[in-house]
Design a protein around this motif. Sequence first.
Motif, PDB file in Angstrom:
ATOM      1  N   VAL A 238       0.816  -1.214   0.000  1.00  0.00           N
ATOM      2  CA  VAL A 238       0.000   0.000   0.000  1.00  0.00           C
ATOM      3  C   VAL A 238       0.850   1.265   0.000  1.00  0.00           C
ATOM      4  O   VAL A 238       0.342   2.356  -0.285  1.00  0.00           O
ATOM      5  CB  VAL A 238      -0.975   0.046   1.191  1.00  0.00           C
ATOM      6  CG1 VAL A 238      -1.891  -1.166   1.193  1.00  0.00           C
ATOM      7  CG2 VAL A 238      -0.253   0.203   2.513  1.00  0.00           C
ATOM      8  N   TYR A 239       2.127   1.143   0.329  1.00  0.00           N
ATOM      9  CA  TYR A 239       3.012   2.309   0.277  1.00  0.00           C
ATOM     10  C   TYR A 239       4.443   1.824   0.072  1.00  0.00           C
ATOM     11  O   TYR A 239       5.070   1.296   0.973  1.00  0.00           O
ATOM     12  CB  TYR A 239       2.925   3.129   1.564  1.00  0.00           C
ATOM     13  CG  TYR A 239       3.644   4.466   1.457  1.00  0.00           C
ATOM     14  CD1 TYR A 239       2.984   5.601   1.016  1.00  0.00           C
ATOM     15  CD2 TYR A 239       4.993   4.579   1.768  1.00  0.00           C
ATOM     16  CE1 TYR A 239       3.639   6.824   0.898  1.00  0.00           C
ATOM     17  CE2 TYR A 239       5.659   5.782   1.649  1.00  0.00           C
ATOM     18  CZ  TYR A 239       4.983   6.897   1.213  1.00  0.00           C
ATOM     19  OH  TYR A 239       5.645   8.101   1.085  1.00  0.00           O
ATOM     20  N   GLY A 240       4.939   2.013  -1.152  1.00  0.00           N
ATOM     21  CA  GLY A 240       6.301   1.611  -1.448  1.00  0.00           C
ATOM     22  C   GLY A 240       6.442   0.108  -1.604  1.00  0.00           C
ATOM     23  O   GLY A 240       5.475  -0.651  -1.506  1.00  0.00           O
ATOM     24  N   CYS A 241       7.678  -0.318  -1.840  1.00  0.00           N
ATOM     25  CA  CYS A 241       7.969  -1.741  -2.033  1.00  0.00           C
ATOM     26  C   CYS A 241       9.435  -1.988  -1.729  1.00  0.00           C
ATOM     27  O   CYS A 241      10.299  -1.243  -2.194  1.00  0.00           O
ATOM     28  CB  CYS A 241       7.650  -2.143  -3.476  1.00  0.00           C
ATOM     29  SG  CYS A 241       8.002  -3.881  -3.854  1.00  0.00           S
ATOM     30  N   ASP A 242       9.711  -3.030  -0.954  1.00  0.00           N
ATOM     31  CA  ASP A 242      11.081  -3.394  -0.600  1.00  0.00           C
ATOM     32  C   ASP A 242      11.525  -4.711  -1.235  1.00  0.00           C
ATOM     33  O   ASP A 242      12.594  -5.230  -0.908  1.00  0.00           O
ATOM     34  CB  ASP A 242      11.202  -3.545   0.927  1.00  0.00           C
ATOM     35  CG  ASP A 242      10.965  -2.242   1.667  1.00  0.00           C
ATOM     36  OD1 ASP A 242      11.506  -1.217   1.232  1.00  0.00           O
ATOM     37  OD2 ASP A 242      10.241  -2.260   2.688  1.00  0.00           O
ATOM     38  N   ASP A 243      10.712  -5.266  -2.123  1.00  0.00           N
ATOM     39  CA  ASP A 243      10.970  -6.622  -2.601  1.00  0.00           C
ATOM     40  C   ASP A 243      12.326  -6.769  -3.281  1.00  0.00           C
ATOM     41  O   ASP A 243      13.063  -7.732  -3.031  1.00  0.00           O
ATOM     42  CB  ASP A 243       9.854  -7.060  -3.549  1.00  0.00           C
ATOM     43  CG  ASP A 243       8.525  -7.266  -2.835  1.00  0.00           C
ATOM     44  OD1 ASP A 243       8.439  -6.920  -1.640  1.00  0.00           O
ATOM     45  OD2 ASP A 243       7.578  -7.753  -3.459  1.00  0.00           O
ATOM     46  N   CYS A 244      12.678  -5.831  -4.166  1.00  0.00           N
ATOM     47  CA  CYS A 244      13.959  -5.964  -4.865  1.00  0.00           C
ATOM     48  C   CYS A 244      15.121  -5.723  -3.916  1.00  0.00           C
ATOM     49  O   CYS A 244      16.181  -6.349  -4.048  1.00  0.00           O
ATOM     50  CB  CYS A 244      14.024  -5.030  -6.072  1.00  0.00           C
ATOM     51  SG  CYS A 244      13.998  -3.266  -5.696  1.00  0.00           S
ATOM     52  N   LEU A 245      14.954  -4.830  -2.955  1.00  0.00           N
ATOM     53  CA  LEU A 245      16.022  -4.561  -1.989  1.00  0.00           C
ATOM     54  C   LEU A 245      16.252  -5.770  -1.092  1.00  0.00           C
ATOM     55  O   LEU A 245      17.390  -6.175  -0.837  1.00  0.00           O
ATOM     56  CB  LEU A 245      15.659  -3.347  -1.128  1.00  0.00           C
ATOM     57  CG  LEU A 245      15.317  -2.049  -1.840  1.00  0.00           C
ATOM     58  CD1 LEU A 245      15.008  -0.953  -0.818  1.00  0.00           C
ATOM     59  CD2 LEU A 245      16.450  -1.602  -2.744  1.00  0.00           C
ATOM     60  N   ALA A 246      15.164  -6.351  -0.613  1.00  0.00           N
ATOM     61  CA  ALA A 246      15.268  -7.491   0.300  1.00  0.00           C
ATOM     62  C   ALA A 246      15.820  -8.727  -0.391  1.00  0.00           C
ATOM     63  O   ALA A 246      16.437  -9.581   0.255  1.00  0.00           O
ATOM     64  CB  ALA A 246      13.897  -7.794   0.902  1.00  0.00           C
ATOM     65  N   ALA A 247      15.605  -8.837  -1.712  1.00  0.00           N
ATOM     66  CA  ALA A 247      16.064 -10.020  -2.447  1.00  0.00           C
ATOM     67  C   ALA A 247      17.560 -10.007  -2.708  1.00  0.00           C
ATOM     68  O   ALA A 247      18.161 -11.058  -2.972  1.00  0.00           O
ATOM     69  CB  ALA A 247      15.320 -10.121  -3.777  1.00  0.00           C
ATOM     70  N   CYS A 248      18.182  -8.842  -2.634  1.00  0.00           N
ATOM     71  CA  CYS A 248      19.608  -8.717  -2.955  1.00  0.00           C
ATOM     72  C   CYS A 248      20.455  -9.550  -1.992  1.00  0.00           C
ATOM     73  O   CYS A 248      20.325  -9.408  -0.775  1.00  0.00           O
ATOM     74  CB  CYS A 248      20.023  -7.250  -2.881  1.00  0.00           C
ATOM     75  SG  CYS A 248      21.785  -6.983  -3.178  1.00  0.00           S
ATOM     76  N   PRO A 249      21.332 -10.414  -2.508  1.00  0.00           N
ATOM     77  CA  PRO A 249      22.172 -11.239  -1.618  1.00  0.00           C
ATOM     78  C   PRO A 249      23.050 -10.420  -0.681  1.00  0.00           C
ATOM     79  O   PRO A 249      23.447 -10.914   0.376  1.00  0.00           O
ATOM     80  CB  PRO A 249      23.020 -12.049  -2.600  1.00  0.00           C
ATOM     81  CG  PRO A 249      22.231 -12.095  -3.863  1.00  0.00           C
ATOM     82  CD  PRO A 249      21.529 -10.769  -3.923  1.00  0.00           C
ATOM     83  N   TRP A 250      23.356  -9.197  -1.045  1.00  0.00           N
ATOM     84  CA  TRP A 250      24.197  -8.371  -0.182  1.00  0.00           C
ATOM     85  C   TRP A 250      23.477  -7.963   1.102  1.00  0.00           C
ATOM     86  O   TRP A 250      24.116  -7.442   2.028  1.00  0.00           O
ATOM     87  CB  TRP A 250      24.678  -7.136  -0.941  1.00  0.00           C
ATOM     88  CG  TRP A 250      25.752  -7.478  -1.944  1.00  0.00           C
ATOM     89  CD1 TRP A 250      25.561  -7.758  -3.259  1.00  0.00           C
ATOM     90  CD2 TRP A 250      27.150  -7.606  -1.700  1.00  0.00           C
ATOM     91  NE1 TRP A 250      26.775  -8.054  -3.869  1.00  0.00           N
ATOM     92  CE2 TRP A 250      27.766  -7.962  -2.929  1.00  0.00           C
ATOM     93  CE3 TRP A 250      27.961  -7.445  -0.572  1.00  0.00           C
ATOM     94  CZ2 TRP A 250      29.139  -8.166  -3.061  1.00  0.00           C
ATOM     95  CZ3 TRP A 250      29.330  -7.653  -0.697  1.00  0.00           C
ATOM     96  CH2 TRP A 250      29.903  -8.007  -1.921  1.00  0.00           C
ATOM     97  N   THR A 251      22.177  -8.214   1.188  1.00  0.00           N
ATOM     98  CA  THR A 251      21.471  -7.881   2.427  1.00  0.00           C
ATOM     99  C   THR A 251      21.938  -8.750   3.598  1.00  0.00           C
ATOM    100  O   THR A 251      21.699  -8.405   4.757  1.00  0.00           O
ATOM    101  CB  THR A 251      19.946  -8.044   2.277  1.00  0.00           C
ATOM    102  OG1 THR A 251      19.652  -9.394   1.893  1.00  0.00           O
ATOM    103  CG2 THR A 251      19.391  -7.092   1.242  1.00  0.00           C
TER     104      THR A 251
END
Length: 346
Positions: A238-251
């Motif tokens: 409903v506000y923004g999206c973190d999916d691509c950030l969270a998927a990054c192996p560097w996380t």
Amino acid sequence: MTSPALTKDAIRAKALELGFDAVGFAPATLDPKHGERLHAYLDDGRHGTMAWMESRAEQRISPDALWPDARTVIVLGTNYGPRTDPTAIHALKDRAAISVYAQGKDYHDVVKKRLKALGRWMVEELACQIKVFVDTAPVMEKPLAQMAGIGWQGKHTNVVSREFGSWLFLGEVFTTLDLEPDRAEVDHCGTCTACLDACPTGAITPYQMDARKCISYLTIEHKGTLDPDLMAAMGNHVYGCDDCLAACPWTKFTKLHTEPNFLPRVELTAPRLADLAALDDTEFRQVFAGSPIKRTRRNPMVRNVLIAIGNSKARRLKEVAEALSEDLNESVRETARWALQRLEKP
């Protein structure tokens, strides 16, 4: 403090003292290729309805185009690494997914205050001129962050840090001081496509983002109704999206933030869709006071909530959609009717 190296050391130490987590120095001139890519992006219309990108494009192409006296850009990063997996909320279909960055205090206020404090100190101690910017200014902060050694611009187009993953707020101090740039960071994405694969709407191709498909753009910047195919792919965002950030192996190297201002407010971590849908203008302003969400306003937020309701398959939410199908706002009405159709499907 006449040595440029000592000056850099002093600025870095002061920035860290003020609460910044990453500090780098870049020249105030960007390679013309960045301006060429910006114009190609705008010509293709991939910025959607963000007219402000067009109106100040010539200032955006290089820091010295925005401020000709600038000689150095100090890039500051503030860590907001989350304590929990931002994608876990997607399993709770009757709850709203709000981007990590928007669950606490508005980062613009926090970062700007620190930038101004650093700038005042530089003017007093180093006898220079400065200008400070957060991401509301026409500054290509991601290429600058890479040039300053903060991180590299990953395939999802966001900055990735080997120390903080994708969780950095950026701010800049432009200065008349002519300081040696830090060593630029190199690209460490390799053959990985995790961020591309994670995007629900297919908005990302390597190193390029089509805002017109990006959930962050659709839920924050785009006003009015949305394409039904895109709505169906948006899940409970409903506000923004973190999916691509969270998927990054560097996380996996992410450092959890220790900033009290960025601690998530309980009512924004997993709010009920039904509760958000019931907000009127006054209640919306009260709930989201001090949050970047407040800028979105009630109608676009309720529209987003109705999209999530339509995707929830939770038939008990039909009453919520029905109540909004006669809303005064056209986009809310139309989205409520779309949600009803989705919920009525077997």
